[in-house]
Write a protein that holds these residues in place. Sequence first.
Motif, short mmCIF file in Angstrom:
data_model
loop_
_atom_site.label_atom_id
_atom_site.label_comp_id
_atom_site.label_asym_id
_atom_site.label_seq_id
_atom_site.Cartn_x
_atom_site.Cartn_y
_atom_site.Cartn_z
N MET A 219 34.29 37.49 35.38
CA MET A 219 34.54 37.27 36.82
C MET A 219 35.07 38.52 37.49
O MET A 219 34.77 38.79 38.65
CB MET A 219 35.52 36.10 36.99
N TYR B 179 40.05 32.27 37.84
CA TYR B 179 40.59 33.49 37.22
C TYR B 179 42.01 33.25 36.72
O TYR B 179 42.37 33.68 35.61
CB TYR B 179 40.55 34.64 38.22
N CYS C 240 42.03 39.50 41.11
CA CYS C 240 41.37 40.03 39.91
C CYS C 240 41.93 41.40 39.50
O CYS C 240 41.85 41.77 38.33
CB CYS C 240 39.86 40.14 40.15
N MET D 291 31.35 31.87 36.80
CA MET D 291 32.25 30.77 37.12
C MET D 291 31.77 29.46 36.51
O MET D 291 32.58 28.60 36.13
CB MET D 291 32.40 30.65 38.64
N GLN E 187 32.34 41.37 38.66
CA GLN E 187 31.42 41.20 39.78
C GLN E 187 31.71 42.22 40.87
O GLN E 187 32.86 42.37 41.31
CB GLN E 187 31.52 39.78 40.36
N ALA F 255 40.37 37.41 46.60
CA ALA F 255 39.82 37.34 45.24
C ALA F 255 39.90 38.70 44.54
O ALA F 255 40.25 38.77 43.35
CB ALA F 255 38.37 36.85 45.30
N CYS G 153 33.33 30.16 47.27
CA CYS G 153 33.24 30.87 45.99
C CYS G 153 34.45 31.75 45.75
O CYS G 153 34.95 31.85 44.62
CB CYS G 153 31.96 31.70 45.95
N SER G 154 34.95 32.40 46.79
CA SER G 154 36.11 33.29 46.62
C SER G 154 37.35 32.50 46.22
O SER G 154 38.09 32.90 45.30
CB SER G 154 36.36 34.06 47.91
N LYS H 264 36.95 31.28 42.73
CA LYS H 264 37.10 32.40 41.79
C LYS H 264 38.58 32.71 41.54
O LYS H 264 38.98 32.98 40.40
CB LYS H 264 36.40 33.64 42.36
N ALA I 124 26.78 32.47 40.65
CA ALA I 124 27.96 31.76 40.14
C ALA I 124 27.92 31.56 38.64
O ALA I 124 28.61 30.69 38.11
CB ALA I 124 28.09 30.40 40.84
#
Length: 315
Positions: free
Chosen positions: A62, A46, A169, A308, A65, A165, A38-39, A42, A305
Amino acid sequence: MLSLGSWLPPWPGLAWGWALLDALLQGLVGACAVSVLCSLLKVYLYIQCLNDPERQAEKEAMRAQRRVLELLHVAVLTGLLAVVGSRVAALVVLEFSLRAISTGLSLGKGSGGSSQLFLLCQYSLGCGVTCGLTFLLEGAPHSTCNLALAAGLAGLLAAHARRLARHVCTFYELHSPARYCGICILLLAAGHRIPWLLRRALTVAFAVADLAAVALINRDFLSAAEAVRFWTPLTICYALLVAYMQGEKGPNPPGHGPGPGQSASQTALVRMGGLFILLLTVGRWSDLLHVLVSLLGELWCLLGAGAMLDACRRQ
């Protein structure tokens, strides 16, 4: 199975306690694998949203979170993967592998479809990791120590992936034009290859998990006739599920039909419902409980998720 508990006196309940610890460690490794997936995804999504002015809302979703929610997601998923038995986990892995092959053949190499498939495989990946560890460490001496080491390494990788991540971000939008941050420069040059990296890693992970799943299921049969009575309805059920999923993938016009999160939740309900009905006839009562736990795991992964999935839909 020899483990750390084999060094201690045979106290009542001690074996059960070490078995529970082994299950929790396996669940933790599986949850960390999902967290890494997931990271990295992401980070990729992103950057894609940042390069498109029309997708700023998805980028902010995103970014919003929180770290506490990410840690809660890993903790809950660890408990769910620890509870699910190896038999149902193996069935989940095999079902997703067939669905992934079918989806991959129909989508080709589209990055948007691949990214969505990566998100939908979260719980199946966790089950695959636990199946692989169960099979590889079965009968191994001091397996609890091996699992503790694996959990430590997996936790370290998950922590670094989450840190990457958060860095992207927070600073990528500032660092990428200035070109003075090594991490952001690397992502600027090779960030588009993240789906390729994930695809190769997941292919290896599920190849090992499929072999382990077949071995774990077959060990419960005393004869070939029992195996045939189990695998025949299972194969038919999985074939029908794959055909149903392909039939539901027709493109919807914008603004029509369910959103990606709702559609994925409905798909999880159908898949687990079919597996539940199948195990009513060829499974055990404990398997039915584990299917319900698996449904909770699928929905929990999809819930985390949501932002995403929206980004994948627009990609």
